[in-house]
Scaffold this motif. Structure first.
Motif, mmCIF file in Angstrom:
data_model
loop_
_atom_site.group_PDB
_atom_site.id
_atom_site.type_symbol
_atom_site.label_atom_id
_atom_site.label_comp_id
_atom_site.label_asym_id
_atom_site.label_seq_id
_atom_site.Cartn_x
_atom_site.Cartn_y
_atom_site.Cartn_z
ATOM 1 N N ARG A 105 1.009 -0.869 0.597
ATOM 2 C CA ARG A 105 0.400 0.119 0.118
ATOM 3 C C ARG A 105 1.034 1.214 0.312
ATOM 4 O O ARG A 105 0.490 2.186 -1.093
ATOM 5 N N ASN A 106 2.094 0.968 0.820
ATOM 6 C CA ASN A 106 3.195 2.529 1.052
ATOM 7 C C ASN A 106 3.766 2.353 -0.381
ATOM 8 O O ASN A 106 3.623 3.490 -0.847
ATOM 9 N N PHE A 107 3.908 1.061 -1.193
ATOM 10 C CA PHE A 107 4.313 1.585 -2.073
ATOM 11 C C PHE A 107 3.683 2.125 -3.543
ATOM 12 O O PHE A 107 4.537 3.028 -4.089
ATOM 13 N N SER A 108 2.335 2.173 -3.308
ATOM 14 C CA SER A 108 1.571 2.594 -4.731
ATOM 15 C C SER A 108 1.392 3.774 -4.154
ATOM 16 O O SER A 108 1.544 4.599 -5.527
ATOM 17 N N PHE A 109 1.550 4.165 -3.352
ATOM 18 C CA PHE A 109 0.819 5.392 -2.089
ATOM 19 C C PHE A 109 2.174 6.207 -2.773
ATOM 20 O O PHE A 109 2.025 7.587 -3.331
ATOM 21 N N LEU A 110 2.994 5.889 -1.901
ATOM 22 C CA LEU A 110 4.780 6.576 -2.453
ATOM 23 C C LEU A 110 4.874 6.827 -3.570
ATOM 24 O O LEU A 110 5.452 8.359 -4.512
ATOM 25 N N THR A 111 4.369 5.960 -4.686
ATOM 26 C CA THR A 111 4.838 5.485 -6.383
ATOM 27 C C THR A 111 3.879 7.169 -7.271
ATOM 28 O O THR A 111 4.482 8.352 -8.046
ATOM 29 N N ALA A 112 2.213 6.811 -6.600
ATOM 30 C CA ALA A 112 2.002 7.915 -7.758
ATOM 31 C C ALA A 112 1.987 9.073 -7.249
ATOM 32 O O ALA A 112 2.220 10.089 -7.645
ATOM 33 N N PHE A 113 2.573 9.571 -5.571
ATOM 34 C CA PHE A 113 2.767 10.840 -5.280
ATOM 35 C C PHE A 113 4.524 11.156 -5.870
ATOM 36 O O PHE A 113 4.960 12.294 -6.578
ATOM 37 N N VAL A 114 5.517 10.069 -6.298
ATOM 38 C CA VAL A 114 6.883 10.698 -6.386
ATOM 39 C C VAL A 114 6.401 11.382 -8.155
ATOM 40 O O VAL A 114 6.947 12.011 -8.541
ATOM 41 N N LEU A 115 5.068 10.294 -8.608
ATOM 42 C CA LEU A 115 5.098 10.775 -10.372
ATOM 43 C C LEU A 115 5.061 11.712 -10.698
ATOM 44 O O LEU A 115 4.954 12.706 -11.061
ATOM 45 N N GLY A 116 3.915 12.036 -10.057
ATOM 46 C CA GLY A 116 2.849 13.739 -9.248
ATOM 47 C C GLY A 116 4.029 15.208 -9.648
ATOM 48 O O GLY A 116 4.201 15.382 -10.429
ATOM 49 N N ALA A 117 4.185 14.616 -8.528
ATOM 50 C CA ALA A 117 6.000 15.667 -8.381
ATOM 51 C C ALA A 117 6.077 15.773 -9.424
ATOM 52 O O ALA A 117 6.920 17.545 -9.048
#
Length: 280
Positions: free
Chosen positions: A52-64
């Protein structure tokens, strides 16, 4: 990609983009958008729920990443126009606009030794950063072992601006003398020179997140007062040349806009926290 990840990407775009503006804290922006706690928890407690954390952080880093490239291109363009000096005044006003929020978070009730000493520590940190040789952390200066270690160390310093609310990562880049170089590389998609700094920043986030989380939780006043001192100390570094004529009017308006934007966002975050407390 589910709805939650799409929203995370969109928030990441905005946070990443605003991080390219000196004075705008990525941590504070994440607070305003309501994902700061989730970001800190996802990093500091990654292995409790890695999927779950990997999915969230990946989405955030992609957007950032997308946001940083888009905003950096716009800012790089403005640096080449007559908007250069007013833009720097906007940055100056943005830093000043964040001061009331940090002072409020510090919760100073009376003027004592700590209220003077801790901001002085923050100002001293800026002075020490200014003593570093110019261009020390310049991206692309070389890829020898020594230079790579220096770049990694620069990334560790930058990580503090990425994690702590109130400190702008772009402000930190200004202190290190590499802001315009980073923005230029990002806008031109020259990623290779930024990799060593990036690795240092990622390592710094992993190393400092838990420490900074505990400091804010258990010693909020000293922590925020040091941040306040850092912000005060950085103001002269951001101050451009004194303009004249109509440019002075535009610059003062830009400074007022920067102050108003950051002050308004900080006020919005304060209201959000009050509503959260009422719901509890």
């Amino acid at each position: 990609m589910n709805r939650e990840n799409i929203i995370t990407v969109l928030k990441g775009i905005w946070i990443g983009g605003t991080m390219t503006v000196p004075g705008v804290s990525g941590g504070s922006m994440a607070m305003i958008l309501g994902i700061y706690d989730r970001l800190i928890t996802s990093v500091s407690s990654f292995f409790r729920n890695p999927r779950r954390n990997f999915s969230f952080l990946t989405a955030f880093v992609l957007g950032a990443g997308v946001g940083m490239v888009l905003f950096s291109r716009f800012i790089s363009f403005l640096f080449t126009t007559r908007a250069d000096v007013p833009l720097r005044f906007f940055f100056l006003g943005a830093v000043a606009g964040g001061v009331p929020m940090i002072y409020k978070e510090a919760g100073v009730r009376r003027l004592d030794l700590g209220a003077v000493m801790y901001p002085a520590i923050g100002i001293m940190a800026v002075v020490l950063l200014k003593l570093l040789p110019p261009g020390l952390f310049e991206p692309g200066a070389g890829f020898g072992p020594g230079q790579l270690l220096i770049q990694l160390a620069g990334g560790l310093i930058i990580a503090v601006g990425l994690v702590l609310p109130g400190i702008s990562v772009s402000q930190m880049l200004y202190m290190l003398g590499i802001y315009e170089s980073i923005i230029g590389n990002l806008s031109a998609l020259h990623i290779l020179p930024l990799i060593p700094l990036g690795f240092g920043a990622v390592g710094g986030i992993l190393l400092t997140t838990k420490v900074l989380e505990r400091l804010i939780r258990h010693a909020p006043q000293p922590t925020y007062l040091i941040i306040l001192g850092f912000m005060f100390g950085s103001l002269p570094e951001l101050f451009p040349k004194v303009p004249g004529g109509i440019e002075l009017v535009y610059s003062l308006l830009a400074a007022a806009a920067g102050f108003g934007a950051l002050y308004g966002m900080a006020k919005k975050e304060s209201q959000r926290e009050r509503h959260a407390l009422i719901r509890k």
